[in-house]
Design a protein around this motif. Structure first.
Motif, PDB file in Angstrom:
ATOM      1  N   GLU A  44       0.704  -1.318  -0.039  1.00  0.00           N
ATOM      2  CA  GLU A  44      -0.002   0.025  -0.070  1.00  0.00           C
ATOM      3  C   GLU A  44       0.849   1.159   0.119  1.00  0.00           C
ATOM      4  O   GLU A  44       0.304   2.261  -0.471  1.00  0.00           O
ATOM      5  CB  GLU A  44      -0.781   0.080   1.192  1.00  0.00           C
ATOM      6  CG  GLU A  44      -2.080  -1.137   1.179  1.00  0.00           C
ATOM      7  CD  GLU A  44      -3.181  -0.895   2.233  1.00  0.00           C
ATOM      8  OE1 GLU A  44      -2.757  -0.571   3.447  1.00  0.00           O
ATOM      9  OE2 GLU A  44      -4.215  -1.407   2.012  1.00  0.00           O
ATOM     10  N   SER A  45       2.258   1.100   0.382  1.00  0.00           N
ATOM     11  CA  SER A  45       2.859   2.327   0.119  1.00  0.00           C
ATOM     12  C   SER A  45       3.556   2.562  -1.151  1.00  0.00           C
ATOM     13  O   SER A  45       3.758   3.762  -1.431  1.00  0.00           O
ATOM     14  CB  SER A  45       4.150   2.007   1.161  1.00  0.00           C
ATOM     15  OG  SER A  45       4.983   1.065   0.698  1.00  0.00           O
ATOM     16  N   VAL A  46       3.302   1.583  -2.004  1.00  0.00           N
ATOM     17  CA  VAL A  46       3.524   2.176  -3.471  1.00  0.00           C
ATOM     18  C   VAL A  46       2.500   2.955  -3.870  1.00  0.00           C
ATOM     19  O   VAL A  46       1.257   2.695  -3.856  1.00  0.00           O
ATOM     20  CB  VAL A  46       3.831   0.736  -4.151  1.00  0.00           C
ATOM     21  CG1 VAL A  46       4.199   0.875  -5.645  1.00  0.00           C
ATOM     22  CG2 VAL A  46       4.892  -0.296  -3.525  1.00  0.00           C
ATOM     23  N   PRO A  47       2.974   4.252  -4.494  1.00  0.00           N
ATOM     24  CA  PRO A  47       2.038   4.923  -5.109  1.00  0.00           C
ATOM     25  C   PRO A  47       1.157   4.310  -6.024  1.00  0.00           C
ATOM     26  O   PRO A  47       1.228   3.606  -7.052  1.00  0.00           O
ATOM     27  CB  PRO A  47       2.742   6.146  -5.958  1.00  0.00           C
ATOM     28  CG  PRO A  47       3.960   5.852  -5.262  1.00  0.00           C
ATOM     29  CD  PRO A  47       4.410   4.557  -4.913  1.00  0.00           C
ATOM     30  N   ARG A  48      -0.347   4.844  -5.679  1.00  0.00           N
ATOM     31  CA  ARG A  48      -1.307   4.171  -6.628  1.00  0.00           C
ATOM     32  C   ARG A  48      -1.377   4.329  -8.061  1.00  0.00           C
ATOM     33  O   ARG A  48      -1.887   3.507  -9.161  1.00  0.00           O
ATOM     34  CB  ARG A  48      -2.595   4.531  -5.791  1.00  0.00           C
ATOM     35  CG  ARG A  48      -3.924   3.981  -6.647  1.00  0.00           C
ATOM     36  CD  ARG A  48      -4.086   2.323  -6.539  1.00  0.00           C
ATOM     37  NE  ARG A  48      -5.235   1.733  -7.189  1.00  0.00           N
ATOM     38  CZ  ARG A  48      -5.446   0.389  -7.107  1.00  0.00           C
ATOM     39  NH1 ARG A  48      -4.592  -0.265  -6.163  1.00  0.00           N
ATOM     40  NH2 ARG A  48      -6.168   0.024  -7.874  1.00  0.00           N
ATOM     41  N   GLY A  49      -0.626   5.611  -8.363  1.00  0.00           N
ATOM     42  CA  GLY A  49      -0.327   6.039  -9.766  1.00  0.00           C
ATOM     43  C   GLY A  49       0.343   5.026 -10.609  1.00  0.00           C
ATOM     44  O   GLY A  49       0.170   4.979 -11.755  1.00  0.00           O
ATOM     45  N   GLN A  50       1.212   3.868  -9.809  1.00  0.00           N
ATOM     46  CA  GLN A  50       1.652   3.134 -10.725  1.00  0.00           C
ATOM     47  C   GLN A  50       1.075   2.025 -11.187  1.00  0.00           C
ATOM     48  O   GLN A  50       1.174   1.550 -12.375  1.00  0.00           O
ATOM     49  CB  GLN A  50       2.845   2.606  -9.857  1.00  0.00           C
ATOM     50  CG  GLN A  50       4.015   3.853  -9.572  1.00  0.00           C
ATOM     51  CD  GLN A  50       5.195   2.984  -8.769  1.00  0.00           C
ATOM     52  OE1 GLN A  50       5.610   1.854  -9.284  1.00  0.00           O
ATOM     53  NE2 GLN A  50       6.221   3.859  -8.041  1.00  0.00           N
ATOM     54  N   PHE A  51       0.008   1.577 -10.500  1.00  0.00           N
ATOM     55  CA  PHE A  51      -1.141   0.979 -11.250  1.00  0.00           C
ATOM     56  C   PHE A  51      -1.753   1.245 -12.204  1.00  0.00           C
ATOM     57  O   PHE A  51      -2.043   0.758 -13.355  1.00  0.00           O
ATOM     58  CB  PHE A  51      -2.041   0.487 -10.096  1.00  0.00           C
ATOM     59  CG  PHE A  51      -1.683  -0.509  -9.100  1.00  0.00           C
ATOM     60  CD1 PHE A  51      -1.689  -1.951  -9.412  1.00  0.00           C
ATOM     61  CD2 PHE A  51      -1.285  -0.253  -7.767  1.00  0.00           C
ATOM     62  CE1 PHE A  51      -1.156  -3.015  -8.395  1.00  0.00           C
ATOM     63  CE2 PHE A  51      -0.754  -1.205  -6.651  1.00  0.00           C
ATOM     64  CZ  PHE A  51      -0.791  -2.418  -7.035  1.00  0.00           C
ATOM     65  N   GLU A  52      -2.041   2.839 -11.988  1.00  0.00           N
ATOM     66  CA  GLU A  52      -3.185   3.429 -13.015  1.00  0.00           C
ATOM     67  C   GLU A  52      -2.037   3.465 -14.309  1.00  0.00           C
ATOM     68  O   GLU A  52      -2.551   3.480 -15.437  1.00  0.00           O
ATOM     69  CB  GLU A  52      -3.288   4.736 -12.533  1.00  0.00           C
ATOM     70  CG  GLU A  52      -4.259   4.450 -11.401  1.00  0.00           C
ATOM     71  CD  GLU A  52      -4.673   5.930 -10.720  1.00  0.00           C
ATOM     72  OE1 GLU A  52      -3.991   6.918 -11.047  1.00  0.00           O
ATOM     73  OE2 GLU A  52      -5.450   5.869  -9.964  1.00  0.00           O
ATOM     74  N   ALA A  53      -0.806   3.808 -14.153  1.00  0.00           N
ATOM     75  CA  ALA A  53       0.224   4.044 -15.416  1.00  0.00           C
ATOM     76  C   ALA A  53       0.254   2.778 -16.213  1.00  0.00           C
ATOM     77  O   ALA A  53      -0.043   2.762 -17.171  1.00  0.00           O
ATOM     78  CB  ALA A  53       1.466   4.415 -14.931  1.00  0.00           C
ATOM     79  N   ALA A  54       0.557   1.546 -15.311  1.00  0.00           N
ATOM     80  CA  ALA A  54       0.732   0.330 -16.012  1.00  0.00           C
ATOM     81  C   ALA A  54      -0.698  -0.084 -16.640  1.00  0.00           C
ATOM     82  O   ALA A  54      -0.546  -0.565 -17.570  1.00  0.00           O
ATOM     83  CB  ALA A  54       0.963  -0.601 -14.828  1.00  0.00           C
ATOM     84  N   ALA A  55      -1.800   0.220 -16.216  1.00  0.00           N
ATOM     85  CA  ALA A  55      -3.159  -0.213 -16.543  1.00  0.00           C
ATOM     86  C   ALA A  55      -3.358   0.573 -18.196  1.00  0.00           C
ATOM     87  O   ALA A  55      -3.720   0.287 -18.997  1.00  0.00           O
ATOM     88  CB  ALA A  55      -4.179   0.034 -15.746  1.00  0.00           C
ATOM     89  N   ALA A  56      -2.938   2.125 -18.131  1.00  0.00           N
ATOM     90  CA  ALA A  56      -2.935   2.593 -19.065  1.00  0.00           C
ATOM     91  C   ALA A  56      -2.058   2.112 -20.310  1.00  0.00           C
ATOM     92  O   ALA A  56      -2.243   2.418 -21.592  1.00  0.00           O
ATOM     93  CB  ALA A  56      -2.464   4.313 -18.939  1.00  0.00           C
ATOM     94  N   LEU A  57      -0.993   1.676 -19.950  1.00  0.00           N
ATOM     95  CA  LEU A  57      -0.120   1.085 -21.005  1.00  0.00           C
ATOM     96  C   LEU A  57      -0.609  -0.424 -21.462  1.00  0.00           C
ATOM     97  O   LEU A  57      -0.071  -0.821 -22.202  1.00  0.00           O
ATOM     98  CB  LEU A  57       1.352   0.922 -20.535  1.00  0.00           C
ATOM     99  CG  LEU A  57       1.925   2.416 -20.231  1.00  0.00           C
ATOM    100  CD1 LEU A  57       3.312   2.033 -19.489  1.00  0.00           C
ATOM    101  CD2 LEU A  57       2.254   2.966 -21.513  1.00  0.00           C
ATOM    102  N   GLY A  58      -1.685  -0.639 -20.781  1.00  0.00           N
ATOM    103  CA  GLY A  58      -2.096  -2.147 -21.277  1.00  0.00           C
ATOM    104  C   GLY A  58      -1.408  -3.405 -20.610  1.00  0.00           C
ATOM    105  O   GLY A  58      -1.527  -4.461 -21.057  1.00  0.00           O
TER     106      GLY A  58
END
Length: 224
Positions: free
Chosen positions: A117-131
């Motif tokens: 949970e300490s890893v920024p949530r934005g990294q999930f969102e960026a990975a999802a945006a890249l497929g």
């Protein structure tokens, strides 16, 4: 009898050393196997706790809370002495391994949850945006960062686990403390127990210092 002869009797210590050495190997084996199983299970429990359907999440929360609240000694006694009444029996070895592992898994799960949970949530969102699929994101992006965060508290939990192996004598397993107690009774002298305590210190003190070093190192890295 002098203080030295009572607590640091060299003749008794030398005679008892082979017996204590057998107990030491048992302690190391118990600790290593329990840590491998407990930490691995803790990671799985934390992932279920975070990403599984709601009923499974609630089940894992209950498991974590109960195991963290229950004393290790009570867990061992329930597994070794209570389960046979319902037809479930384990050997002393597997009773100890099971007890240590399920408790360590609960503590490890909370440590891993905090790290993930300490890893920024934005990294999930960026990975999802890249497929990038979720599981690959978790394995390739999130977990490597989380592992670095959880190393110090996980190491601290491992030290506690090694200390808790002394409770295995409750299920008649001849670990280091049990062998020290047996030797004390045989020689009618507490020197074997003193020697067992010194062995624990020699075994665990480097790990205790390692925890402090890792905490300072990761703290300085996060401050940059």
């Amino acid at each position: 009898m002098s203080f030295v002869d009572t607590f640091f009797n060299s003749d008794v210590m030398i005679s008892a050393f082979p017996q204590l050495l057998r107990g030491l190997w048992m302690t190391i084996a118990l600790g290593v196997v329990s840590i491998v199983i407990g930490v691995s299970a803790g990671l799985i429990v934390s992932l279920i706790r975070l990403y599984a359907p709601k009923p499974l999440q609630m089940l894992m929360i209950a498991y974590i809370d109960i195991m963290r609240a229950m004393p290790m000694l009570v867990v061992l006694i329930l597994i070794y002495y209570a389960l046979p009444f319902v037809g479930i029996s384990f050997s002393a070895w597997w009773s100890a391994i099971l007890g240590f592992s399920i408790v360590l898994a609960a503590y490890s799960a909370e440590v891993f949850r905090s790290g993930i949970e300490s890893v920024p949530r934005g990294q999930f969102e960026a990975a999802a945006a890249l497929g990038i699929p979720f599981l690959i994101t978790l394995y390739k992006v999130v977990l490597p960062q989380a592992v670095r965060i959880v190393i110090p508290p996980t190491t601290s939990n491992c030290v506690s686990m090694f200390k808790d192996t002394s409770l295995a004598s409750t299920v008649a397993l001849p670990e280091l403390l049990k062998e020290g107690q047996n030797a004390q009774g045989f020689y009618a002298n507490p020197s074997p127990l003193i020697m067992a305590a010194l062995i624990y210190i020699i075994l665990l003190w480097p790990m205790v210092r390692l925890v402090s070093v890792l905490e300072k190192r990761f703290k300085s890295e996060r401050a940059r």
